[in-house]
Design a protein around this motif. Structure first.
Motif, PDB file in Angstrom:
ATOM      1  N   SER A  13       0.828  -1.204   0.000  1.00 48.73           N
ATOM      2  CA  SER A  13       0.000   0.000   0.000  1.00 48.73           C
ATOM      3  C   SER A  13       0.860   1.250   0.000  1.00 48.73           C
ATOM      4  O   SER A  13       1.973   1.255   0.532  1.00 48.73           O
ATOM      5  CB  SER A  13      -0.927   0.024   1.233  1.00 48.73           C
ATOM      6  N   MET A  14       0.303   2.318  -0.587  1.00 50.62           N
ATOM      7  CA  MET A  14       0.946   3.628  -0.595  1.00 50.62           C
ATOM      8  C   MET A  14       0.043   4.638   0.083  1.00 50.62           C
ATOM      9  O   MET A  14      -1.189   4.556  -0.029  1.00 50.62           O
ATOM     10  CB  MET A  14       1.178   4.110  -2.038  1.00 50.62           C
ATOM     11  N   SER A  15       0.675   5.603   0.749  1.00 43.20           N
ATOM     12  CA  SER A  15      -0.086   6.724   1.280  1.00 43.20           C
ATOM     13  C   SER A  15      -0.534   7.614   0.127  1.00 43.20           C
ATOM     14  O   SER A  15      -0.057   7.482  -1.006  1.00 43.20           O
ATOM     15  CB  SER A  15       0.762   7.536   2.261  1.00 43.20           C
ATOM     16  N   GLU A  16      -1.424   8.528   0.423  1.00 42.65           N
ATOM     17  CA  GLU A  16      -1.929   9.408  -0.634  1.00 42.65           C
ATOM     18  C   GLU A  16      -0.810  10.252  -1.231  1.00 42.65           C
ATOM     19  O   GLU A  16      -0.733  10.436  -2.448  1.00 42.65           O
ATOM     20  CB  GLU A  16      -3.034  10.303  -0.075  1.00 42.65           C
ATOM     21  N   LEU A  38       1.437   2.656 -15.219  1.00 44.39           N
ATOM     22  CA  LEU A  38       1.855   1.372 -14.640  1.00 44.39           C
ATOM     23  C   LEU A  38       2.708   0.574 -15.626  1.00 44.39           C
ATOM     24  O   LEU A  38       3.630  -0.137 -15.221  1.00 44.39           O
ATOM     25  CB  LEU A  38       0.624   0.552 -14.242  1.00 44.39           C
ATOM     26  N   ALA A  39       2.401   0.703 -16.912  1.00 51.87           N
ATOM     27  CA  ALA A  39       3.165  -0.030 -17.917  1.00 51.87           C
ATOM     28  C   ALA A  39       4.620   0.433 -17.977  1.00 51.87           C
ATOM     29  O   ALA A  39       5.489  -0.311 -18.445  1.00 51.87           O
ATOM     30  CB  ALA A  39       2.509   0.130 -19.285  1.00 51.87           C
ATOM     31  N   LYS A  40       4.898   1.641 -17.492  1.00 49.90           N
ATOM     32  CA  LYS A  40       6.257   2.186 -17.546  1.00 49.90           C
ATOM     33  C   LYS A  40       7.005   2.047 -16.221  1.00 49.90           C
ATOM     34  O   LYS A  40       8.144   2.489 -16.116  1.00 49.90           O
ATOM     35  CB  LYS A  40       6.184   3.655 -17.951  1.00 49.90           C
ATOM     36  N   VAL A  41       6.363   1.442 -15.230  1.00 48.66           N
ATOM     37  CA  VAL A  41       7.046   1.218 -13.953  1.00 48.66           C
ATOM     38  C   VAL A  41       8.107   0.141 -14.147  1.00 48.66           C
ATOM     39  O   VAL A  41       7.796  -0.946 -14.659  1.00 48.66           O
ATOM     40  CB  VAL A  41       6.050   0.796 -12.853  1.00 48.66           C
ATOM     41  N   PRO A  42       9.362   0.384 -13.762  1.00 50.96           N
ATOM     42  CA  PRO A  42      10.406  -0.639 -13.941  1.00 50.96           C
ATOM     43  C   PRO A  42      10.158  -1.829 -13.023  1.00 50.96           C
ATOM     44  O   PRO A  42       9.378  -1.737 -12.063  1.00 50.96           O
ATOM     45  CB  PRO A  42      11.692   0.101 -13.555  1.00 50.96           C
ATOM     46  N   PRO A  43      10.791  -2.972 -13.302  1.00 50.01           N
ATOM     47  CA  PRO A  43      10.624  -4.150 -12.447  1.00 50.01           C
ATOM     48  C   PRO A  43      10.949  -3.834 -10.991  1.00 50.01           C
ATOM     49  O   PRO A  43      11.846  -3.039 -10.697  1.00 50.01           O
ATOM     50  CB  PRO A  43      11.615  -5.157 -13.028  1.00 50.01           C
ATOM     51  N   VAL A  44      10.194  -4.439 -10.080  1.00 51.00           N
ATOM     52  CA  VAL A  44      10.357  -4.181  -8.652  1.00 51.00           C
ATOM     53  C   VAL A  44      11.050  -5.361  -7.989  1.00 51.00           C
ATOM     54  O   VAL A  44      11.060  -6.481  -8.513  1.00 51.00           O
ATOM     55  CB  VAL A  44       8.997  -3.913  -7.970  1.00 51.00           C
ATOM     56  N   GLU A  45      11.641  -5.104  -6.825  1.00 51.06           N
ATOM     57  CA  GLU A  45      12.320  -6.140  -6.055  1.00 51.06           C
ATOM     58  C   GLU A  45      11.511  -6.478  -4.817  1.00 51.06           C
ATOM     59  O   GLU A  45      10.774  -5.641  -4.285  1.00 51.06           O
ATOM     60  CB  GLU A  45      13.723  -5.689  -5.646  1.00 51.06           C
ATOM     61  N   LEU A  46      11.677  -7.712  -4.353  1.00 50.02           N
ATOM     62  CA  LEU A  46      11.040  -8.161  -3.122  1.00 50.02           C
ATOM     63  C   LEU A  46      12.124  -8.407  -2.083  1.00 50.02           C
ATOM     64  O   LEU A  46      13.007  -9.242  -2.281  1.00 50.02           O
ATOM     65  CB  LEU A  46      10.241  -9.443  -3.361  1.00 50.02           C
ATOM     66  N   ILE A  47      12.069  -7.649  -0.982  1.00 51.27           N
ATOM     67  CA  ILE A  47      13.002  -7.828   0.120  1.00 51.27           C
ATOM     68  C   ILE A  47      12.349  -8.784   1.117  1.00 51.27           C
ATOM     69  O   ILE A  47      11.282  -8.487   1.672  1.00 51.27           O
ATOM     70  CB  ILE A  47      13.330  -6.487   0.819  1.00 51.27           C
ATOM     71  N   LEU A  48      12.976  -9.938   1.335  1.00 52.45           N
ATOM     72  CA  LEU A  48      12.397 -10.952   2.210  1.00 52.45           C
ATOM     73  C   LEU A  48      12.558 -10.562   3.669  1.00 52.45           C
ATOM     74  O   LEU A  48      13.250  -9.599   4.008  1.00 52.45           O
ATOM     75  CB  LEU A  48      13.052 -12.305   1.930  1.00 52.45           C
ATOM     76  N   ALA A  49      11.920 -11.322   4.550  1.00 52.29           N
ATOM     77  CA  ALA A  49      11.906 -10.984   5.976  1.00 52.29           C
ATOM     78  C   ALA A  49      13.295 -10.983   6.601  1.00 52.29           C
ATOM     79  O   ALA A  49      13.545 -10.270   7.565  1.00 52.29           O
ATOM     80  CB  ALA A  49      10.988 -11.955   6.726  1.00 52.29           C
ATOM     81  N   ASP A  50      14.227 -11.774   6.043  1.00 56.68           N
ATOM     82  CA  ASP A  50      15.587 -11.811   6.587  1.00 56.68           C
ATOM     83  C   ASP A  50      16.500 -10.758   5.965  1.00 56.68           C
ATOM     84  O   ASP A  50      17.702 -10.736   6.222  1.00 56.68           O
ATOM     85  CB  ASP A  50      16.207 -13.199   6.402  1.00 56.68           C
ATOM     86  N   GLY A  51      15.934  -9.874   5.131  1.00 54.72           N
ATOM     87  CA  GLY A  51      16.712  -8.801   4.539  1.00 54.72           C
ATOM     88  C   GLY A  51      17.329  -9.134   3.198  1.00 54.72           C
ATOM     89  O   GLY A  51      17.869  -8.246   2.537  1.00 54.72           O
ATOM     90  N   ASP A  63       3.108  11.267  -5.744  1.00 50.32           N
ATOM     91  CA  ASP A  63       4.487  11.282  -6.252  1.00 50.32           C
ATOM     92  C   ASP A  63       4.696  10.184  -7.287  1.00 50.32           C
ATOM     93  O   ASP A  63       5.396  10.381  -8.290  1.00 50.32           O
ATOM     94  CB  ASP A  63       5.473  11.103  -5.091  1.00 50.32           C
ATOM     95  N   PHE A  64       4.100   9.031  -7.032  1.00 53.66           N
ATOM     96  CA  PHE A  64       4.231   7.896  -7.954  1.00 53.66           C
ATOM     97  C   PHE A  64       3.652   8.253  -9.322  1.00 53.66           C
ATOM     98  O   PHE A  64       4.280   8.012 -10.361  1.00 53.66           O
ATOM     99  CB  PHE A  64       3.513   6.687  -7.354  1.00 53.66           C
ATOM    100  N   LYS A  65       2.476   8.839  -9.353  1.00 55.73           N
ATOM    101  CA  LYS A  65       1.843   9.195 -10.623  1.00 55.73           C
ATOM    102  C   LYS A  65       2.641  10.257 -11.365  1.00 55.73           C
ATOM    103  O   LYS A  65       2.722  10.249 -12.595  1.00 55.73           O
ATOM    104  CB  LYS A  65       0.413   9.673 -10.384  1.00 55.73           C
ATOM    105  N   ALA A  66       3.255  11.174 -10.583  1.00 56.63           N
ATOM    106  CA  ALA A  66       4.020  12.246 -11.222  1.00 56.63           C
ATOM    107  C   ALA A  66       5.349  11.748 -11.797  1.00 56.63           C
ATOM    108  O   ALA A  66       5.956  12.430 -12.625  1.00 56.63           O
ATOM    109  CB  ALA A  66       4.275  13.370 -10.220  1.00 56.63           C
ATOM    110  N   SER A  67       5.784  10.581 -11.390  1.00 52.07           N
ATOM    111  CA  SER A  67       7.090  10.068 -11.810  1.00 52.07           C
ATOM    112  C   SER A  67       7.067   9.422 -13.190  1.00 52.07           C
ATOM    113  O   SER A  67       8.121   9.190 -13.779  1.00 52.07           O
ATOM    114  CB  SER A  67       7.609   9.044 -10.786  1.00 52.07           C
TER     115      SER A  67
END
Length: 395
Positions: free
Chosen positions: A224-227, A246-259, A232-236
């Motif tokens: 979730s994101m705050s308002e 959304l189609a132009k958002v680069p691939p995202v990473e997943l940080i696991l619970a152990d870092g 800021d996300f939309k302006a980027s």
């Protein structure tokens, strides 16, 4: 006698004066020694110093996330009965179509056999009705029997046909119920907890499912994101609609619970249509491949969303200090003296700040020991390269 007395008095005066002079010199020496020690200048402390430069930095933000299977399917019984067998264990991986549970089929086998017998009887009655109708047709043509008898026979035939159709439906229903006693996996995935034991009475109206099957070849990660972050996300990103952005958002990473960082990157696919008024946030979903089953439903972590590269001064957070909600750094000036200067933070990246104001390329700042420094204090700088610092502590 008088001359000797005067001479003695003069000698005595000289001795007294000499003694007083010696005493005064001694006292003066004792008084001046501590003063000289007190005004001695201590050596300048040796402190590490880095030279800052402007460079492109890719920024990112982390958001708390929950991992779920792309399909979390509740496995529920479709018929009521005694749970006679459990073929899988909790946490096991199963293939599509694999047998999971068996409900005692005995009553459903009996119902199916009865339905089959009823169908056979209905089909036999249909044959008799057809024979009767076929036998009466030539008799009616020769006017041996009345047309009413033929119409009655034909009606009996249609009734027998309907009875066969009903018997077939009953047999099919009984067969479906019998098959429902064998509960198989609708997809491949992992079995969750199993609250029931063999011998338990289960049914299609139970509040609790037999288990949950999570399809894990593709995982959904919700965050979730705050308002403000959403604005800021939309302006980027450019685009006339949110889908285009959304189609132009680069691939995202997943940080696991152990870092640690999950080995494959994901793609932001979906955004909720409206804000949650209670939480003041809007939900996103990212999809990650999971061929090796390393991710499981219920995992937690963080989504790392990358922004666009910005040019700024990169400094370690440890090289700054705060006073009344303002951030400062110690700048090394002429004669190796330090001066506190305010800095403006553009973004935070890991253990570093990217500055928009306050320092310029080529400036040197003190890296450690800031609590010992005051404006105008002289130090013995020890140069540390930014490259070695980022290698030891990447951003």
């Amino acid at each position: 006698m008088t001359k000797k007395s005067n001479l003695s008095n003069k000698k005595w005066h000289l001795v007294v004066i000499a003694g007083l002079s010696l005493l005064a010199a001694t006292l003066l020496s004792r008084c001046t020694e501590p003063t000289q020690a007190a005004v001695a200048t201590p050596p300048a402390p040796t402190l590490p110093v880095i030279q800052v430069s402007q460079e492109p930095v890719t920024t990112y933000r982390d958001y708390t996330a929950n991992v779920e299977g792309s399909k979390d399917i509740e496995i529920r019984p479709q018929v009521k009965g005694i749970l006679s067998h459990i073929y899988v264990d909790e946490g096991a991986y199963v293939e599509k179509g694999q047998l999971l549970f068996q409900i005692d089929p005995s009553p459903y086998k009996q119902a199916y056999q009865q339905a089959s017998a009823s169908l056979a009887s209905a089909e036999a009655s249909l044959k008799v009705a057809r024979i009767n109708a076929d036998r009466l047709e030539p008799l009616v043509q020769r006017k041996v029997v009345s047309d009413v008898e033929l119409q009655t026979a034909r009606a009996s035939y249609e009734q027998a046909k309907a009875a066969v159709a009903g018997a077939k439906a009953a047999e099919a229903s009984a067969n479906i119920n019998l098959n429902y006693t064998r509960i198989t996996a609708p997809v491949a995935g992992y079995i969750s907890s199993i609250p029931y034991k063999m011998g338990s009475l289960v049914g299609d109206n139970d509040d609790q499912a037999l288990t949950v099957l999570s399809e894990t070849k593709q995982m959904h990660v919700y965050f979730s994101m705050s308002e403000k972050d959403f604005m800021d996300f939309k302006a980027s990103y450019t685009g006339a609609s949110l889908e285009e952005k959304l189609a132009k958002v680069p691939p995202v990473e997943l940080i696991l619970a152990d870092g640690t960082i999950y080995g494959q990157k994901g793609k932001v696919e979906l955004v909720e249509g409206s804000f949650n008024k209670d939480a003041g946030a809007i939900s996103f979903r990212a999809s990650f491949p999971n061929e090796h089953g390393l991710l499981r439903s219920g995992n937690t972590g963080k989504i790392r969303l990358f922004g666009q590269a910005v040019h700024g001064i990169l400094i370690p957070q440890g090289a700054t200090f705060e006073i009344q909600d303002k951030t400062f750094a110690f700048l090394l000036t002429d004669s190796n003296k330090v001066k506190s200067v305010p800095v403006q933070i553009a973004v935070k990246k890991g253990n570093y700040y990217v500055l928009s104001e306050g320092l310029k390329p080529g400036d040197k700042i003190v890296l450690q020991g800031l609590d010992r420094l005051k404006n105008g204090m002289q130090i013995a700088p020890e140069a540390v390269s930014m490259d070695s610092l980022t290698k030891a502590n990447p951003y």
